[in-house]
Scaffold this motif. Structure first.
Motif, PDB file in Angstrom:
ATOM      1  N   GLN A   9       0.836  -1.189   0.000  1.00  0.00           N
ATOM      2  CA  GLN A   9       0.000   0.000   0.000  1.00  0.00           C
ATOM      3  C   GLN A   9       0.879   1.251   0.000  1.00  0.00           C
ATOM      4  O   GLN A   9       2.036   1.226   0.401  1.00  0.00           O
ATOM      5  N   ARG A  10       0.277   2.338  -0.465  1.00  0.00           N
ATOM      6  CA  ARG A  10       1.013   3.592  -0.555  1.00  0.00           C
ATOM      7  C   ARG A  10       1.518   4.014   0.825  1.00  0.00           C
ATOM      8  O   ARG A  10       0.786   3.965   1.807  1.00  0.00           O
ATOM      9  N   VAL A  12       2.508   6.767   3.305  1.00  0.00           N
ATOM     10  CA  VAL A  12       2.259   8.191   3.539  1.00  0.00           C
ATOM     11  C   VAL A  12       3.261   8.679   4.582  1.00  0.00           C
ATOM     12  O   VAL A  12       3.261   8.212   5.719  1.00  0.00           O
ATOM     13  N   ASP A 141      -4.254  12.866   3.204  1.00  0.00           N
ATOM     14  CA  ASP A 141      -4.940  11.658   2.762  1.00  0.00           C
ATOM     15  C   ASP A 141      -4.122  10.408   3.080  1.00  0.00           C
ATOM     16  O   ASP A 141      -2.963  10.301   2.679  1.00  0.00           O
ATOM     17  N   GLY A 142      -4.727   9.489   3.816  1.00  0.00           N
ATOM     18  CA  GLY A 142      -4.063   8.227   4.136  1.00  0.00           C
ATOM     19  C   GLY A 142      -3.152   8.270   5.340  1.00  0.00           C
ATOM     20  O   GLY A 142      -2.566   7.259   5.714  1.00  0.00           O
TER      21      GLY A 142
END
Length: 205
Positions: A9-10, A12, A141-142
């Motif tokens: 997953q990205r 952050v 975001d995230g």
């Protein structure tokens, strides 16, 4: 047939300004947890187990347990056997934060700093405090608590610290995990390698 590679997953990663704002609005307990994550690269549960007895040198913190999210009690480290530990750099600012907290709030008889009704900093306490923190902090975001651990990796790798050291300090199961997660933080390594290798080729000629 070759199985598809797992795509993480990205990641952050907050910047320093975000970290400072988060520390300014977080309560004292959560702020200390954040300091342990951004300064020493600890996981959430490891940061909740912060203990004055783990200050084994002026610049070394020994990580040998975490507060388990289900049992709310001390437990062995992830990817480690019972009794195993790892040692991580202890920045002066982190040590001073620990000392200030101890001076103001004291510790349990075992040396733990963060505690609740059961004597330990628990998952329900964490969720409530993190929810309040993110509501007060600028929207990213995230972004979650693990982003503060990512900040440690970003700061270390961006400062030229070898990825092998970062992997050991963060307690990853293997360096492959570190590399796959943070490879994008080292974009200059290929360029540098090409330049070094080119110089070696010309010298050979």
């Amino acid at each position: 047939m070759q199985e598809p590679e797992y795509v993480r997953q990205r990641v952050v990663i907050p910047d320093l300004a975000y970290v400072r704002r988060a520390l300014a609005v977080a309560g004292e307990d959560l702020a200390l947890e954040i300091v342990m994550m951004v300064g020493c690269g600890l996981r959430n549960g490891e940061a909740r187990a912060v203990n004055v007895n783990n200050l084994v040198a002026d610049d070394v913190y020994r990580v040998h347990e975490q507060i388990h999210s289900n049992t709310h009690r001390p437990a062995k480290l992830k990817h480690r056997k019972v009794g195993e530990f790892r040692e991580v750099p202890l920045p002066r600012s982190v040590r001073e934060a620990i000392e200030r907290y101890e001076e103001k709030h004291g510790t349990t008889k075992e040396g733990y700093l963060l505690r609740g009704p059961s004597g330990y900093y628990t998952e329900p306490m964490e969720r409530r405090r993190v929810r309040a923190l993110l509501e007060k902090s600028p929207v990213v975001d995230g972004m979650g608590m693990y982003g503060f651990r990512h900040y440690f990796a970003s700061n270390a790798l961006g400062s030229g610290i070898p990825i092998t050291d970062v992997a050991e300090w963060m307690g990853h199961k293997s360096i492959e995990e570190t590399y796959r997660t943070y490879r994008h933080l080292m974009p200059g390594s290929i360029t540098k390698a090409a330049r070094v290798l080119d110089a070696g080729l010309w010298d050979a000629a």
